[in-house]
Enzyme design. Sequence first.
Site, mmCIF file in Angstrom:
data_model
loop_
_atom_site.group_PDB
_atom_site.id
_atom_site.type_symbol
_atom_site.label_atom_id
_atom_site.label_comp_id
_atom_site.label_asym_id
_atom_site.label_seq_id
_atom_site.Cartn_x
_atom_site.Cartn_y
_atom_site.Cartn_z
ATOM 1 N N LYS A 171 5.017 3.913 -1.294
ATOM 2 C CA LYS A 171 4.066 3.676 -0.117
ATOM 3 C C LYS A 171 2.853 2.795 0.257
ATOM 4 C CE LYS A 171 0.004 5.746 -0.690
ATOM 5 N NZ LYS A 171 -0.840 4.702 -0.025
ATOM 6 N N GLU A 246 -1.233 -1.906 -12.418
ATOM 7 C CA GLU A 246 -1.978 -2.960 -12.594
ATOM 8 C C GLU A 246 -3.516 -2.900 -11.796
ATOM 9 O OE1 GLU A 246 -3.863 -5.867 -10.792
ATOM 10 O OE2 GLU A 246 -2.231 -5.971 -9.313
ATOM 11 N N CYS A 280 -8.018 -8.426 -8.022
ATOM 12 C CA CYS A 280 -8.042 -8.747 -8.997
ATOM 13 C C CYS A 280 -8.702 -9.044 -9.589
ATOM 14 C CB CYS A 280 -7.490 -6.998 -9.190
ATOM 15 S SG CYS A 280 -5.710 -7.705 -9.243
ATOM 16 N N GLU A 384 -16.719 -4.733 -11.203
ATOM 17 C CA GLU A 384 -15.708 -4.789 -10.733
ATOM 18 C C GLU A 384 -16.453 -4.846 -8.656
ATOM 19 O OE1 GLU A 384 -11.659 -5.817 -9.245
ATOM 20 O OE2 GLU A 384 -11.937 -4.174 -9.333
#
Length: 480
Positions: A171, A246, A280, A384
Amino acid sequence: MITLDKFYINGEWVSPDAPQDMPILTPSTNAQVGVVSLGNALDVDRAVAAAKAAFETFSLTSKDERLTLLRRLADVTRARLDDLGRAISMEMGAPATMARAVQAESGLGHLEAFIAALEAHDEEETLPNGDIVSYEPIGVCGLITPWNWPINQIALKVIPALATGATCVLKPSEHTPLSAQIYAEIIHEAGYPAGVFNLVFGEGPTVGAALSQHPDVAMMSFTGSTRAGSAVSRDAAATIKRVTLELGGKSPNIIFADADVDAMVAQGVAECFDNTGQSCNAPTRMLVERSAYARALEVARSVAEHQAVDDPALEGDHIGPLFDQIQYDRVQAMIQTGIDEGTRLLAGGLGRPDGLAQGLETGWFVRPTIFADVTPEMTLWREEVFGPVLVMAPFDTEEEAIALANDTDYGLDAYLSTGDEARALRVARRLRAGGIHINGRGSDYGSPFGGFKQSGNGREGGRFGLEDYLEVKVRPPFAV
């Protein structure tokens, strides 16, 4: 107008159970360039059933057979790199040069590293006690990938499944379906048996949740936000799946005064801004030894002010727009938060850059931004941003630098620069992160990628990536 109204299930392109169309928008102008059909739990059921049936035979293939398929996959991938690059640039806004040479190329780089890892992999070993351990494919794998590095993450999940003899249902992000569609075409052309790889477009709360909860899925591999990773883990818990994650990051970049300060600051700023800050593991917290801090601020400001922002359709080393309005609004809100908290704005700020070409005014372009003198209690230190926003702070001692670097809920990557090898090794040992960059150099294809703490668990890439897709079985030696 591009229409993606089929899913790849059991080796065929099939219609969704109940088509739900979503527009595909290009970030540079926010114009619609296509439409994609989204799936539901019944589509997932069909894909998982196909993968489960295919596992019965594909799991028994030899290593040599799987290597032959992987090498064919490499040939087809190489031939389609330009197509992948164009798709990535259109759907997520990476500039043409980076989209082809870095984003698309990563699919081939990881594949070649996985081929080398599988060539070196022993499928059985004899323990000192005489028992025999075998490493076998885990089963049907549910794979969920993000929009910011679409092919990079697809390759890091799909290829180890194919390499080990597992089967999978992918997906991809529903926002970047163009590159995923091409990747499914590549796998089909490479000749993989029906059902080994399956593709279903859809949203996380529907298709993603159905995969995570499905009793016939043995493993989930997810890349995305920490919040969504928690949801995948909760959904998978009832059926005791293996889950690899992750997730996010707030990576520190420690620069000691004995480093090449000008070069390392410039590189650190550029790496933070790369991919428009939508990585990231971007080094978004720059910590500079106080004696070099004033100079570092000058260099950082200059780099930010000279950072080109332009149309992603163009070749060059500029950065493109943010991915969509949600990202744009979030980055603007975070910049405003920094201003409201009294953080010193060194470069950039609110709004779009000056001088955008005609037609780009409706795209999600932002000003590369740097805040100075940021402290750990400030929002920009902790959260973040996922945009081209860097925060800088001074430190006085090595101990303070380590403490500041580790003062985060995340632990994906960490960066450090110094002219002292002993210090580099000493500091690297104490940084709580999965990957350490030293003096501007990081790891290469085939090395493990993943993080500590809320940056996730498991590792992707090379032999470490293969291990997550394998089960361990032990038996005694045969005796009559």
